[in-house]
Design a protein around this motif. Structure first.
Motif, PDB file in Angstrom:
ATOM      1  N   VAL A   1      15.570 -33.813  29.733  1.00 34.24           N
ATOM      2  CA  VAL A   1      16.855 -33.703  29.046  1.00 34.24           C
ATOM      3  C   VAL A   1      17.935 -33.324  30.051  1.00 34.24           C
ATOM      4  O   VAL A   1      17.811 -32.329  30.774  1.00 34.24           O
ATOM      5  CB  VAL A   1      16.797 -32.646  27.928  1.00 34.24           C
ATOM      6  CG1 VAL A   1      18.117 -32.601  27.171  1.00 34.24           C
ATOM      7  CG2 VAL A   1      15.636 -32.941  26.977  1.00 34.24           C
TER       8      VAL A   1
ATOM      9  N   VAL B   1      17.213 -38.072  22.956  1.00 35.67           N
ATOM     10  CA  VAL B   1      15.846 -37.542  22.996  1.00 35.67           C
ATOM     11  C   VAL B   1      14.977 -38.108  21.876  1.00 35.67           C
ATOM     12  O   VAL B   1      13.832 -38.525  22.102  1.00 35.67           O
ATOM     13  CB  VAL B   1      15.865 -36.000  22.936  1.00 35.67           C
ATOM     14  CG1 VAL B   1      14.461 -35.445  22.687  1.00 35.67           C
ATOM     15  CG2 VAL B   1      16.436 -35.430  24.226  1.00 35.67           C
TER      16      VAL B   1
ATOM     17  N   LEU C   1       9.350 -31.374  26.373  1.00 36.03           N
ATOM     18  CA  LEU C   1      10.630 -31.569  27.051  1.00 36.03           C
ATOM     19  C   LEU C   1      10.674 -30.842  28.391  1.00 36.03           C
ATOM     20  O   LEU C   1       9.997 -29.841  28.605  1.00 36.03           O
ATOM     21  CB  LEU C   1      11.781 -31.050  26.191  1.00 36.03           C
ATOM     22  CG  LEU C   1      11.944 -31.613  24.784  1.00 36.03           C
ATOM     23  CD1 LEU C   1      13.102 -30.919  24.078  1.00 36.03           C
ATOM     24  CD2 LEU C   1      12.169 -33.127  24.823  1.00 36.03           C
TER      25      LEU C   1
ATOM     26  N   THR D   1      13.791 -29.760  31.565  1.00 34.54           N
ATOM     27  CA  THR D   1      15.160 -29.835  32.052  1.00 34.54           C
ATOM     28  C   THR D   1      15.269 -29.134  33.387  1.00 34.54           C
ATOM     29  O   THR D   1      14.425 -28.319  33.761  1.00 34.54           O
ATOM     30  CB  THR D   1      16.164 -29.231  31.055  1.00 34.54           C
ATOM     31  OG1 THR D   1      17.477 -29.739  31.345  1.00 34.54           O
ATOM     32  CG2 THR D   1      16.222 -27.701  31.142  1.00 34.54           C
TER      33      THR D   1
ATOM     34  N   SER E   1      14.034 -28.714  21.464  1.00 35.19           N
ATOM     35  CA  SER E   1      12.578 -28.721  21.285  1.00 35.19           C
ATOM     36  C   SER E   1      12.201 -28.424  19.838  1.00 35.19           C
ATOM     37  O   SER E   1      11.301 -29.070  19.278  1.00 35.19           O
ATOM     38  CB  SER E   1      11.936 -27.687  22.214  1.00 35.19           C
ATOM     39  OG  SER E   1      10.555 -27.558  21.957  1.00 35.19           O
TER      40      SER E   1
END
Length: 247
Positions: free
Chosen positions: A138, A158, A176, A178, A201
């Motif tokens: 993300v 997403v 996920l 990042t 999430s």
């Protein structure tokens, strides 16, 4: 922390052991401060730019999760450590022409950020007869429909990408990932950035309950990631030392 990485094995092992102990103390303290159990957070050691000998020493010291971001470095290193029970994570921006090689060693690809890559990963996994875990990367600095400077899909993309992974043969939607953004609304606000990732999430897990992995936080900001609820932190420099310059 020394900047030398040509130490003989016993000295290097001692250096790594000391650094690992310090990182473990940080993670444990962050978990305690957040009211979380220590076993809720998995340490992934990012071994990019470091030799296979360091990976072997880390394994001796109990590390089981390692990460790489460049296939040209990772592939020979993973081959040299193929006899070890390691879980390899690929965390760099991945070009589709590197997918077949990456699937030769990676158990989890943490940088899934576009449909073309999902298609290539699925085809490669099916060809290899294996299942590969995928994290949607993300980009919290990306505008709607765009990708971030360091890779990743904007938050509004997403759900579509996750659905594609879930529906693809050979792929498993794990959650996920990042990287704290260097620009945009979350620049310099790691705790807020990681908190936003946890919100995304939570939304993802409504439709995909098993996608509960949240990979966030590195050497400088692992405490903020743990406080926000990250399940995995990716730590390189704090364990291995200051990285040698790439030629």
């Amino acid at each position: 922390m020394t900047e030398r990485h040509d130490l003989p094995d016993p000295a290097r092992r001692a250096e790594l052991a000391e650094n690992l102990a310090k990182v473990e103390e940080r993670i444990a303290a962050a978990c305690a401060a957040a009211g979380r159990a220590r076993d809720e957070v998995t340490l992934i050691v990012v071994t990019k730019t470091y030799p296979a000998s360091d990976v072997r020493l880390l394994h001796e010291l109990g590390v089981r999760n390692v990460a790489e971001n460049r296939d040209q470095d990772a592939a020979p290193k993973a081959a040299a450590c193929a006899d070890l029970d390691l879980r390899w994570h690929f965390v760099g921006q991945l070009q589709t022409n590197k997918v077949r090689s990456v699937l030769g060693y990676a158990d989890v690809v943490q940088s899934v950020d576009r449909m073309k890559l999902v298609t290539a990963l699925s085809a490669g996994a099916v060809r290899a007869g294996r299942e590969v875990g995928c994290l949607i990367q993300v980009a919290l600095d990306a505008d709607a429909g765009a990708r971030g400077e360091r890779g990743g899909v904007a938050p509004d993309g997403v759900a579509e990408l996750a659905a594609a992974v879930e529906a693809s043969q050979g792929l498993r939607l794990d959650g996920l990932m990042t990287v704290a953004p260097l620009a945009g609304a979350y620049a310099g606000r790691q705790r807020a950035a990681f908190g936003r990732l946890l919100e995304i999430s939570s939304g993802l897990r409504v439709r995909h309950p098993a996608a509960n992995m949240v990979s966030a936080g590195m050497s400088a900001d692992l405490e903020e990631a743990v406080a926000a609820g990250a399940t995995h932190v990716r730590v390189g420099t704090a364990v291995l030392g200051v990285r040698p310059r790439l030629g």
